[in-house]
Write an enzyme that holds these catalytic residues in place. Structure first.
Site, mmCIF file in Angstrom:
data_model
loop_
_atom_site.group_PDB
_atom_site.id
_atom_site.type_symbol
_atom_site.label_atom_id
_atom_site.label_comp_id
_atom_site.label_asym_id
_atom_site.label_seq_id
_atom_site.Cartn_x
_atom_site.Cartn_y
_atom_site.Cartn_z
ATOM 1 N N LYS A 15 -10.287 0.215 -2.773
ATOM 2 C CA LYS A 15 -10.149 -0.723 -1.668
ATOM 3 C C LYS A 15 -11.214 -0.421 -0.610
ATOM 4 O O LYS A 15 -11.535 0.746 -0.418
ATOM 5 C CB LYS A 15 -8.772 -0.573 -1.007
ATOM 6 C CG LYS A 15 -7.589 -0.789 -1.921
ATOM 7 C CD LYS A 15 -6.312 -0.458 -1.141
ATOM 8 C CE LYS A 15 -5.066 -0.686 -1.982
ATOM 9 N NZ LYS A 15 -3.827 -0.387 -1.216
ATOM 10 N N PHE B 236 -8.509 -1.147 7.150
ATOM 11 C CA PHE B 236 -9.495 -1.582 6.154
ATOM 12 C C PHE B 236 -8.823 -2.306 4.992
ATOM 13 O O PHE B 236 -9.399 -3.216 4.391
ATOM 14 C CB PHE B 236 -10.309 -0.383 5.648
ATOM 15 C CG PHE B 236 -9.528 0.575 4.777
ATOM 16 C CD1 PHE B 236 -9.489 0.404 3.404
ATOM 17 C CD2 PHE B 236 -8.822 1.630 5.337
ATOM 18 C CE1 PHE B 236 -8.767 1.279 2.601
ATOM 19 C CE2 PHE B 236 -8.091 2.502 4.547
ATOM 20 C CZ PHE B 236 -8.066 2.330 3.177
ATOM 21 N N ASP B 237 -7.598 -1.906 4.700
ATOM 22 C CA ASP B 237 -6.840 -2.489 3.594
ATOM 23 C C ASP B 237 -6.297 -3.858 4.011
ATOM 24 O O ASP B 237 -6.303 -4.818 3.213
ATOM 25 C CB ASP B 237 -5.706 -1.519 3.252
ATOM 26 C CG ASP B 237 -5.028 -1.783 1.923
ATOM 27 O OD1 ASP B 237 -5.614 -2.472 1.063
ATOM 28 O OD2 ASP B 237 -3.907 -1.264 1.738
ATOM 29 N N ASN C 144 -3.085 0.366 6.893
ATOM 30 C CA ASN C 144 -4.499 0.748 6.956
ATOM 31 C C ASN C 144 -5.367 -0.458 7.290
ATOM 32 O O ASN C 144 -5.437 -1.421 6.519
ATOM 33 C CB ASN C 144 -4.930 1.346 5.617
ATOM 34 C CG ASN C 144 -4.311 2.716 5.384
ATOM 35 O OD1 ASN C 144 -4.604 3.671 6.107
ATOM 36 N ND2 ASN C 144 -3.428 2.815 4.394
ATOM 37 N N ASP D 9 0.859 -1.170 0.000
ATOM 38 C CA ASP D 9 0.000 0.000 0.000
ATOM 39 C C ASP D 9 0.909 1.238 0.000
ATOM 40 O O ASP D 9 2.050 1.177 0.475
ATOM 41 C CB ASP D 9 -0.875 -0.030 1.258
ATOM 42 C CG ASP D 9 -1.626 1.264 1.479
ATOM 43 O OD1 ASP D 9 -2.322 1.699 0.539
ATOM 44 O OD2 ASP D 9 -1.512 1.848 2.575
ATOM 45 N N ARG E 22 -7.664 13.748 5.261
ATOM 46 C CA ARG E 22 -7.361 12.333 5.014
ATOM 47 C C ARG E 22 -8.580 11.442 5.317
ATOM 48 O O ARG E 22 -8.883 10.508 4.575
ATOM 49 C CB ARG E 22 -6.163 11.908 5.864
ATOM 50 C CG ARG E 22 -5.855 10.412 5.882
ATOM 51 C CD ARG E 22 -5.529 9.851 4.514
ATOM 52 N NE ARG E 22 -5.087 8.445 4.595
ATOM 53 C CZ ARG E 22 -5.039 7.612 3.563
ATOM 54 N NH1 ARG E 22 -5.400 8.018 2.351
ATOM 55 N NH2 ARG E 22 -4.633 6.375 3.719
ATOM 56 N N THR F 49 1.563 3.703 4.410
ATOM 57 C CA THR F 49 2.394 2.493 4.525
ATOM 58 C C THR F 49 3.832 2.790 4.104
ATOM 59 O O THR F 49 4.749 2.733 4.908
ATOM 60 C CB THR F 49 1.775 1.345 3.705
ATOM 61 O OG1 THR F 49 0.474 1.078 4.226
ATOM 62 C CG2 THR F 49 2.630 0.093 3.784
ATOM 63 N N SER G 213 0.366 -3.316 4.567
ATOM 64 C CA SER G 213 -0.422 -2.092 4.735
ATOM 65 C C SER G 213 -0.492 -1.704 6.196
ATOM 66 O O SER G 213 -0.476 -2.562 7.080
ATOM 67 C CB SER G 213 -1.834 -2.275 4.179
ATOM 68 O OG SER G 213 -2.558 -1.055 4.245
ATOM 69 N N SER H 291 -2.234 0.657 -4.982
ATOM 70 C CA SER H 291 -2.728 1.801 -4.220
ATOM 71 C C SER H 291 -4.015 2.361 -4.798
ATOM 72 O O SER H 291 -4.304 2.228 -5.991
ATOM 73 C CB SER H 291 -1.648 2.893 -4.242
ATOM 74 O OG SER H 291 -2.143 4.126 -3.783
ATOM 75 N N ASN H 292 -4.773 3.036 -3.924
ATOM 76 C CA ASN H 292 -5.924 3.824 -4.360
ATOM 77 C C ASN H 292 -5.524 4.975 -5.278
ATOM 78 O O ASN H 292 -6.335 5.466 -6.063
ATOM 79 C CB ASN H 292 -6.617 4.445 -3.132
ATOM 80 C CG ASN H 292 -7.662 3.542 -2.493
ATOM 81 O OD1 ASN H 292 -8.164 2.599 -3.100
ATOM 82 N ND2 ASN H 292 -8.000 3.851 -1.243
#
Lengths: 244, 244
Positions: free
Chosen positions: A148, A176-177, A174, A9, A40, A13, A172, A115-116
């Site tokens: 994601k 959620f990720d 994150n 990520d 963010r 990250t 990651s 990545s997003n």
């Protein structure tokens, strides 16, 4: 288990999203921390909400829409030039101090980003940080037009790297990720940038819990979504050891 | 435009999610506000994230998972009995002071709830607040196993009430729900529980911006998602006037 690839990520990250604080605080002194955190948080919320609504737009649009939302809550107005300068801070995020050495140490494996971020944003990020030669591929969810943690957002890795999902360690910070990548079938290493003990201490020490502490509480802990990381590491330098 | 039905969101629109603060603060003195805000924020995040992951569980599960997350960030442990008592606060939310009279004033129209809440949670909420006789239908997204703002979550209204979407005024305080309902094709009235001016004042007055103010900034303003409400009202009592 054979590990063939480490896929990272980007935001939070390899790259520190908090590093926009210099730009936000210079632009609006005294408001930098609030802007950094709300921006963010909303940037992520908008990726989730637009994905659910079936109304995808890329991460650059989400970055700008969330910045506009944030400034509006404060009643602040930015000139077009200042707005661009603020948004552009996301193309100049600082890598975490442990990122480069960790990537170099994994030279025997495929290394990639998933990545997003939009392709243009990721290209700038990787170039500005000098990570170009360290990556076999820089993959954006834009290739699938979904963010994601939708499982489709993780699909490109196998095809683009020529590996199967169980040969991938996805990395990651994150929550959620981590959950999304694990549900998809990757091995997952969660980089813990804020430990539960450090967060507890910060929460209990604060007279009033401010935006940055709130952000750590909302975004930097393991999520309770039914999918836990295979490994939790305190530094990216630990990744090399996972490969055995 | 002929309006035939007023359909209400529950949490934050008819019922005040902040009313759990009495229970959270009694359970963990000094932590009530933080718990109340993080719990609600995570409850929503988990609906979005599980929907995206294709791993739906009902809102009661989301309410409990988010509560567990929240307590864990503080390092707090609740006995099973206390945990149930806390979670149950969501079945006893107080209606906003303007809710009953506004519903009564709309007696000439179909009135209904369409909520993320599970059928059992909504039944308790409506019974505990004495709103049973004011509703033609109490609809849960559980019928579609997907949370707002996915368009499928709004689909039941037409079938269950026998109306078309352009005959419905959907009422919500939640920005993501306003955007989702509008994108779906309802007329939408956004109930503005915190005005932009009041938020600005609160943000600028705070030495440190605390959790409740942060919650207002994140959750109680119009979202920048490309779909605006047809009306923004300051009190539910204004709904009657919209019908002309």
């Amino acid at each position: 288990m054979t590990i063939k690839a480490f896929v990272f990520d980007a935001y939070g990250t390899l790259y520190d999203v908090q590093s926009v604080a210099g730009v936000t605080d210079a632009a609006f002194p005294g408001h930098g921390d609030y802007i950094t955190q709300v921006w963010r948080q909303k940037q992520l919320e908008y990726t989730w909400l637009r994905s659910l609504m079936g109304q995808y737009q890329d991460f650059w649009a989400m970055t700008r829409d969330s910045l506009a939302y944030t400034l509006k809550t404060l009643g602040l107005e930015a000139t077009p030039e200042l707005f661009e300068r603020l948004a552009d801070a996301y193309n100049n995020l600082k890598p975490y101090p442990d990122a480069r050495a960790a990537l170099e140490a994994l030279a025997g494996y495929d290394r990639a980003i998933l990545s997003n971020g939009s392709p243009a944003m990721l290209a700038m990020l990787v170039r500005n940080s000098g990570f170009e030669d360290l990556m076999k591929a820089v993959l954006s969810v834009d290739g699938k037009k979904i963010f994601k943690p939708d499982p489709r957002s993780y699909e490109q890795v196998e095809q683009k790297l020529g590996v199967t999902r169980d040969e991938v360690v996805f990395v990651s910070s994150n929550g959620f990720d981590v959950a999304g990548a694990k549900a998809f079938g990757f091995k997952v290493a969660r980089i813990e940038r804020v430990s539960p003990a450090a967060l507890r201490e910060e929460l209990n020490a604060a007279g009033v819990i401010g935006p940055k502490t709130m952000f750590k509480a909302l975004r930097m802990q393991a999520e309770n979504l039914g999918h836990e990381a295979d490994w939790t590491i305190g530094s990216l330098s630990e990744l090399k050891g996972l490969a055995g």
